[in-house]
Structure formats: structure tokens, C-alpha cells
Design an enzyme around this catalytic site. Sequence first.
Site, mmCIF file in Angstrom:
data_model
loop_
_atom_site.group_PDB
_atom_site.id
_atom_site.type_symbol
_atom_site.label_atom_id
_atom_site.label_comp_id
_atom_site.label_asym_id
_atom_site.label_seq_id
_atom_site.Cartn_x
_atom_site.Cartn_y
_atom_site.Cartn_z
ATOM 1 C CG HIS A 101 86.702 15.833 111.302
ATOM 2 N ND1 HIS A 101 85.393 16.056 111.850
ATOM 3 C CD2 HIS A 101 87.451 16.754 111.802
ATOM 4 C CE1 HIS A 101 85.655 17.355 112.138
ATOM 5 N NE2 HIS A 101 86.492 17.477 112.377
ATOM 6 C CB VAL B 166 49.407 14.514 87.148
ATOM 7 C CG1 VAL B 166 49.228 16.617 87.495
ATOM 8 C CG2 VAL B 166 49.196 14.676 85.796
ATOM 9 N N GLY C 37 58.841 -2.628 68.171
ATOM 10 C CA GLY C 37 58.595 -4.251 68.783
ATOM 11 C C GLY C 37 56.938 -4.722 68.923
ATOM 12 C CB ILE D 107 58.345 15.781 87.531
ATOM 13 C CG1 ILE D 107 58.798 14.384 87.494
ATOM 14 C CG2 ILE D 107 58.573 16.701 86.288
ATOM 15 C CD1 ILE D 107 58.194 13.169 85.702
HETATM 16 P P1 FAD Z 1 61.982 4.344 79.520
HETATM 17 O O1 FAD Z 1 63.012 4.745 80.033
HETATM 18 O O2 FAD Z 1 60.956 4.764 79.494
HETATM 19 O O3 FAD Z 1 62.713 3.022 78.449
HETATM 20 C C1 FAD Z 1 61.322 2.512 77.614
HETATM 21 C C2 FAD Z 1 61.535 2.375 75.998
HETATM 22 O O4 FAD Z 1 61.278 1.761 75.351
HETATM 23 C C3 FAD Z 1 62.090 4.040 75.207
HETATM 24 O O5 FAD Z 1 63.023 4.056 74.761
HETATM 25 C C4 FAD Z 1 60.822 3.795 74.340
HETATM 26 O O6 FAD Z 1 60.839 4.401 73.307
HETATM 27 C C5 FAD Z 1 61.151 2.249 74.093
HETATM 28 N N1 FAD Z 1 59.972 1.303 73.590
HETATM 29 C C6 FAD Z 1 58.758 1.817 74.184
HETATM 30 N N2 FAD Z 1 57.394 0.654 73.406
HETATM 31 C C7 FAD Z 1 58.023 0.564 72.524
HETATM 32 C C8 FAD Z 1 59.043 -0.420 71.356
HETATM 33 N N3 FAD Z 1 57.092 -1.348 71.705
HETATM 34 N N4 FAD Z 1 58.987 -0.520 70.310
HETATM 35 C C9 FAD Z 1 60.822 -0.389 70.397
HETATM 36 N N5 FAD Z 1 61.055 0.931 71.576
HETATM 37 C C10 FAD Z 1 60.352 0.788 73.084
HETATM 38 N N6 FAD Z 1 63.984 7.809 87.819
HETATM 39 C C11 FAD Z 1 65.652 8.036 88.534
HETATM 40 O O7 FAD Z 1 65.797 6.823 89.251
HETATM 41 N N7 FAD Z 1 66.206 9.360 88.689
HETATM 42 C C12 FAD Z 1 65.952 10.424 88.199
HETATM 43 O O8 FAD Z 1 66.711 10.931 89.119
HETATM 44 C C13 FAD Z 1 64.881 10.145 87.492
HETATM 45 N N8 FAD Z 1 64.769 12.105 86.731
HETATM 46 C C14 FAD Z 1 63.540 11.361 86.377
HETATM 47 C C15 FAD Z 1 63.280 12.978 85.428
HETATM 48 C C16 FAD Z 1 61.773 13.225 84.414
HETATM 49 C C17 FAD Z 1 62.278 14.175 83.777
HETATM 50 C C18 FAD Z 1 61.327 11.812 84.111
HETATM 51 C C19 FAD Z 1 60.094 12.047 83.203
HETATM 52 C C20 FAD Z 1 61.897 11.171 84.912
HETATM 53 C C21 FAD Z 1 62.793 10.505 85.987
HETATM 54 N N9 FAD Z 1 63.358 9.571 86.442
HETATM 55 C C22 FAD Z 1 64.466 9.581 86.991
HETATM 56 C C23 FAD Z 1 62.558 8.612 85.966
HETATM 57 C C24 FAD Z 1 63.261 6.775 84.855
HETATM 58 O O9 FAD Z 1 63.465 7.725 83.556
HETATM 59 C C25 FAD Z 1 62.625 6.070 84.528
HETATM 60 O O10 FAD Z 1 61.914 4.982 85.321
HETATM 61 C C26 FAD Z 1 63.167 5.272 83.803
HETATM 62 O O11 FAD Z 1 63.661 5.311 82.798
HETATM 63 C C27 FAD Z 1 62.600 3.971 83.318
HETATM 64 O O12 FAD Z 1 63.214 2.814 82.874
HETATM 65 P P2 FAD Z 1 62.555 1.647 81.374
HETATM 66 O O13 FAD Z 1 63.359 1.465 80.946
HETATM 67 O O14 FAD Z 1 61.360 1.172 82.044
HETATM 68 O O15 FAD Z 1 61.387 2.757 80.494
HETATM 69 P P1 NAD Z 2 54.581 11.799 91.069
HETATM 70 O O1 NAD Z 2 53.922 10.970 91.243
HETATM 71 O O2 NAD Z 2 55.834 12.436 91.508
HETATM 72 O O3 NAD Z 2 53.864 13.154 91.193
HETATM 73 C C1 NAD Z 2 52.443 13.610 90.621
HETATM 74 C C2 NAD Z 2 51.458 14.614 91.825
HETATM 75 O O4 NAD Z 2 51.248 15.119 91.608
HETATM 76 C C3 NAD Z 2 51.116 14.249 93.312
HETATM 77 O O5 NAD Z 2 51.565 14.918 94.378
HETATM 78 C C4 NAD Z 2 49.545 13.998 92.471
HETATM 79 O O6 NAD Z 2 48.658 13.676 94.676
HETATM 80 C C5 NAD Z 2 49.149 15.222 92.083
HETATM 81 N N1 NAD Z 2 48.548 15.194 91.210
HETATM 82 C C6 NAD Z 2 48.099 14.371 90.543
HETATM 83 N N2 NAD Z 2 46.874 14.008 89.534
HETATM 84 C C7 NAD Z 2 46.614 16.249 90.143
HETATM 85 C C8 NAD Z 2 46.367 16.727 89.716
HETATM 86 N N3 NAD Z 2 44.943 16.410 88.360
HETATM 87 N N4 NAD Z 2 46.406 18.430 90.080
HETATM 88 C C9 NAD Z 2 47.041 18.294 90.993
HETATM 89 N N5 NAD Z 2 48.137 17.582 91.372
HETATM 90 C C10 NAD Z 2 48.248 16.436 90.749
HETATM 91 O O7 NAD Z 2 54.394 11.879 89.355
HETATM 92 P P2 NAD Z 2 55.853 13.055 88.687
HETATM 93 O O8 NAD Z 2 56.194 14.035 89.260
HETATM 94 O O9 NAD Z 2 54.680 13.527 87.260
HETATM 95 O O10 NAD Z 2 56.624 11.774 88.320
HETATM 96 C C11 NAD Z 2 56.590 10.478 87.205
HETATM 97 C C12 NAD Z 2 57.548 9.733 88.561
HETATM 98 O O11 NAD Z 2 58.585 9.832 87.684
HETATM 99 C C13 NAD Z 2 57.706 9.683 89.385
HETATM 100 O O12 NAD Z 2 56.639 7.685 89.932
HETATM 101 C C14 NAD Z 2 59.063 9.465 90.098
HETATM 102 O O13 NAD Z 2 59.170 8.279 90.638
HETATM 103 C C15 NAD Z 2 60.106 9.286 88.187
HETATM 104 N N6 NAD Z 2 60.713 9.983 88.902
HETATM 105 C C16 NAD Z 2 61.783 10.446 89.797
HETATM 106 C C17 NAD Z 2 62.797 11.657 89.496
HETATM 107 C C18 NAD Z 2 63.548 10.695 90.724
HETATM 108 O O14 NAD Z 2 63.852 9.894 90.966
HETATM 109 N N7 NAD Z 2 64.734 12.332 91.428
HETATM 110 C C19 NAD Z 2 62.436 12.517 89.655
HETATM 111 C C20 NAD Z 2 61.838 12.519 88.665
HETATM 112 C C21 NAD Z 2 60.494 11.469 88.231
#
Ligand code: FAD
Ligand code: NAD
Length: 481
Positions: free
Chosen positions: A454, A280, A122, A192
Site C-alpha cells: 500500500h 487493417v 532463406g 495499430i
Molecule cells: P517478424 O517480427 O515479422 O520477423 C520476421 C523476420 O523474418 C523479419 O525480420 C523478416 O525480415 C525475416 N524474414 C522473412 N522472410 C524471410 C526469408 N525468406 N529469409 C530470411 N528472413 C526472412 N506485438 C506485441 O506483442 N506487442 C506490441 O506492443 C506490438 N506492437 C506492434 C506495433 C506495430 C506497429 C506492429 C506492426 C506490430 C506490433 N506487434 C506487437 C506485433 C509484433 O511485432 C509481431 O507479432 C512480432 O514481431 C512477430 O514476430 P515474428 O518473429 O513472428 O515475425
Molecule cells: P487488427 O486486426 O488489430 O485491427 C484491424 C482493424 O481494421 C479491425 O478492427 C478490422 O475490423 C478493421 N478493418 C479491416 N478491414 C477494414 C477496412 N477495409 N476498412 C475499415 N476497417 C477495416 O490489426 P492491426 O491493428 O493492423 O494490427 C495487426 C496485428 O499487429 C494485430 O494482430 C496485433 O496483434 C499486432 N499488434 C499488436 C500490438 C500490441 O500488442 N499492443 C500493437 C500493434 C500491433
Amino acid sequence: MTDKYDVIVIGAGPAGYVAAIRCAQLGLKTACIEKWHDDKKNAVYGGTCLNVGCIPSKALLDSSHKYVEAQKDFKTHGISATGISMDVPAMIARKAKIVSQLTSGVKQLFMANKVEGIAGSGKLLAGKKVQVTKHDGSTVELSAENVILCAGSAPINIPPAPIDNDVIVDSTGALEFSSVPKRLGVIGAGVIGLELGSVWSRLGAEVTVLEAMDAFLPAVDGQLSKEALKILSKQGLDIKLGAKVTGSKVGKGKAKTVTVSYTNKDGDQEAVFDKLIVAVGRRPVSENLLGENTGVELDKRGFVVVDDSCATSVPGVYACGDLVRGPMLAHKGMEEGVMVAERIVGKKTQVNYDLVPFVIYTHPEIAWVGKTEEQLKAEGREYNVGTFPFSINGRAMAANESEGLVKIIADAKTDRVLGCHIIGPSAADMMQQMVIAMEFSASAEDIGLTMFSHPTLSEAVHEAALAVAGHAIHGVNKRKR
Ligand code: FAD
Ligand code: NAD
């Protein structure tokens, strides 16, 4: 002639699919466009969270934790288990099944709520029109009274370590290893890096985490981040702080390795890994999302600019989730999706951005809500602190899960709880009760006067609240009454 909707949502991640469902529940004619697709070009809903984020990472964290329990913890309970091994492809297949169940669940929710799912990409055009580019290349134009942009985020790439999806992977690739790498490098000691680093470390990989900053988890309360560094290092994560990656070289041949160069306080360094995860941070996916003259503003980093109610500067155009300011968390995006849907029908719903809960799903989990001691010091605010360690909580001892602590911080004058920080078993679920309490402006005394079952892990929360006033019963009080 264009198809006209009350609401078009672009993106079906947690922000988008929740917004679409809530809009439809409120009686609005709603379509949700999603570009993620399966082999048959059918839309796959759930975004990063369900497909390659929250859910698959937790599936691997749970599998790898059970492996560690079977290998190391069972014997503490008198259970002997020999010949324990991990079938990595079976673990990955289990994860894929959970992902598929949940993504098809969203499809069913769309049908049940009469959200029209549209497969394709979209783009917002001027005048609240939306162009959909289908997977066969054809385009259609739709229009709506309201458009909600929920395109989410993608991993950030860094030039010194370009992703090749073979030896150097991002978080998505790190969920798909077919075997345990012997030596695993992780760039970034963020959420991550620590979660996925833990998965593969538990399964036997030697994990080195290279973090550019000198501070470990600076957003976490200092007392907990220190405790976390100690526990995770003891588990085997070699976390190198102040390590700035300068380059990487992937070797040739069958068993490829990658040599990573970095600098730290001791000068230039090199390390060799079998796999390297780059974690990162993430960036908003705002490229190709906006046509000419839409009036929607992007900031310097590509985030869509919105106000507290997720409205852009164009009336009727909203944006939620990772695409906008604030923490990139699924639950934050979901709440924003609900808020926007309800505001479209005239309700005054708001998101309380002061009480976004955070969790890092290592073992033990690290969870927090509200202010850290460091933030309160910087604000010059007076506060009292109560802590309680799991090492003297009966339920934690029974479960052999006695690492960590609960910390509650309350305002010195009003006793209102300002922050709760937990590192420990089931910290995420335990901390959630404090999010509810803080939503209702609870004081530490209110928590202390609440009856807790408890024996539970949550009794540590109760005792930490009592400790704020210096009268924890089951621990020695640091603060005198
Ligand atoms: P997204 O989930 O990124 O969804 C966006 C959607 O839009 C996608 O499906 C994409 O295909 C679609 N899209 C993009 N552009 C277009 C377009 N132009 N047209 C149509 N569709 C489009 N967060 C937590 O709260 N707890 C966790 O434990 C956690 N663990 C994570 C672990 C990992 C490894 C990663 C990578 C992320 C994690 N996160 C976690 C972060 C969480 O996944 C994101 O914050 C969340 O998915 C964001 O939701 P969103 O709907 O904004 O975007
Ligand atoms: P993050 O921002 O948590 O951590 C990235 C880390 O990489 C930071 O500590 C930063 O200082 C470091 N960094 C950046 N550039 C670097 C470089 N060139 N060399 C070495 N270190 C560097 O980002 P993430 O772990 O990639 O996660 C991305 C997002 O996904 C986060 O914002 C988080 O909110 C979301 N996420 C959430 C969960 C959860 O809620 N449990 C789990 C996974 C991801």
C-alpha cells in the site's frame, strides 16, 4: 557438399531470434538467416517487433504521452510549464536510437550464444535443405536436421487505399512522419490504428478512425471496450464505426491531400486528410519461403499449418510466430521459439495458449488475459464478477491517473479465475501478476488472501478479487455476500 547444421532458423524476429538463441544454449549448432539489412547489406535482427513494431511504436507513445502530460497534466500538480513544443524529428531520432540499440543487442546475443547469423533470404527446399540468396544475388545451399520457419508477417493492403508511402502509409510509414499532419485518417480501429492514432492525436493532429465493423474492439470484454471508446473519444479520436472504405484519391500538387470515400448507415461519405494510415491487419510472409515438394502445408490465408507444438507435417520442420495460427504478438512467438528449441532436444515444453496476455498501449492501457464475460455467456458457463475502479484507488488518485477499472471473472463453482481485464494506468504490468496467478490456477480467494503493498495501483486488483465474493473493503460491493 552443403554446410550441415543441427538447426537453421529462417527469420530473426522475436520468434526466430529467440528460437535460435535457445537452440544454441541447448548445445545445437545453429544458424539464423535474416533478410532485413542495413545500407552496408549487414543483417539487421529483431524483425517487425524491434524495427517497425512493438518498440518504435512504444517509443512514440511514450514521447507523445510526456508531451500531453507537460501540456495538460502538469498544472493539476501545480507545475506551470509554458512554451512546451514538440520537435518531431528529435522524437523520431530518439526512437531510431532505441531501435538501433536493441537490434545490435540481438547481434551481440547471437555472438555470445554462438548463433551463426547469415544475411540473405532463406527458402526451405525438399529434404530439409535451405537455399540462401545473399544480397549480392549469389546463392548457397545449407542443410539441417531441423528447420524453424519464422518469417513473420507484413501489413495487409486494401485496394481502395493503396500505399504510396507518401500520403497513404502503413504502420511503418506512420512511425516516420516528419511533422504532425493537420488531418490524419486511419483505416482500422484495431490495435495499430488506436496506438498510432493516439500518438499523432496527442501531438495535435485531428484524427478520424474509420472502422468497417459496427462493434468497437470486439475481442475486448464488453464493459472495457465501452469504457475505452468513451475515454479515447474524449481524448479526441473521432472513431467512426460501420464505415466501409470504398476508395481514395490523392490530390496533385505540393501539399497533397487524400480524399477517402466510405459508406456508413447514412449512405456515401467523403473525408479529406493530409495523411492516411492503413491499419487493417497483417498477413503471414509465406511467399517465396517454400521450394518445390517440401511437404509443408499452407492454409488458405497463407499461414504455415502447425500443431500445438509448432510442428509442421514434415518431421524436423517447425514454424512459429506470426507465420502460424494464433494472435500476432511478439511474446506469443517468443514462447513458441523456446518451446520448439526445447522439444528438439526432447523436452516436453508446451505453450499455454489459454493464457496469452493482450495489451493495447493507449493511455490508459487496455490489458486482458483469459475469458471475457461475452465468451463465458456464449459457453453457458456460470461465473462471478468483481470490479474495482481506479477513481477510488489512492495511488491512482495521487498520480492523477484515476480513469478505468479492474475486472476479475471467476468460475461460480470453483472460484478459479477465468479472466482478468484492466483498463487503467500501467494496466499491462498490473495484469501480468494475474497471468502468473492464473498459470498456477489461482482462485479469486487466493488473490484476496495475498498481501498487496500500500499504496499501489495493484491494490485495485486485490479489491476486484475480493469483490468477486462480495467483500471488497474499499469499495461498495455490487455482489452481496
Ligand atoms: P517478424 O517480427 O515479422 O520477423 C520476421 C523476420 O523474418 C523479419 O525480420 C523478416 O525480415 C525475416 N524474414 C522473412 N522472410 C524471410 C526469408 N525468406 N529469409 C530470411 N528472413 C526472412 N506485438 C506485441 O506483442 N506487442 C506490441 O506492443 C506490438 N506492437 C506492434 C506495433 C506495430 C506497429 C506492429 C506492426 C506490430 C506490433 N506487434 C506487437 C506485433 C509484433 O511485432 C509481431 O507479432 C512480432 O514481431 C512477430 O514476430 P515474428 O518473429 O513472428 O515475425
Ligand atoms: P487488427 O486486426 O488489430 O485491427 C484491424 C482493424 O481494421 C479491425 O478492427 C478490422 O475490423 C478493421 N478493418 C479491416 N478491414 C477494414 C477496412 N477495409 N476498412 C475499415 N476497417 C477495416 O490489426 P492491426 O491493428 O493492423 O494490427 C495487426 C496485428 O499487429 C494485430 O494482430 C496485433 O496483434 C499486432 N499488434 C499488436 C500490438 C500490441 O500488442 N499492443 C500493437 C500493434 C500491433
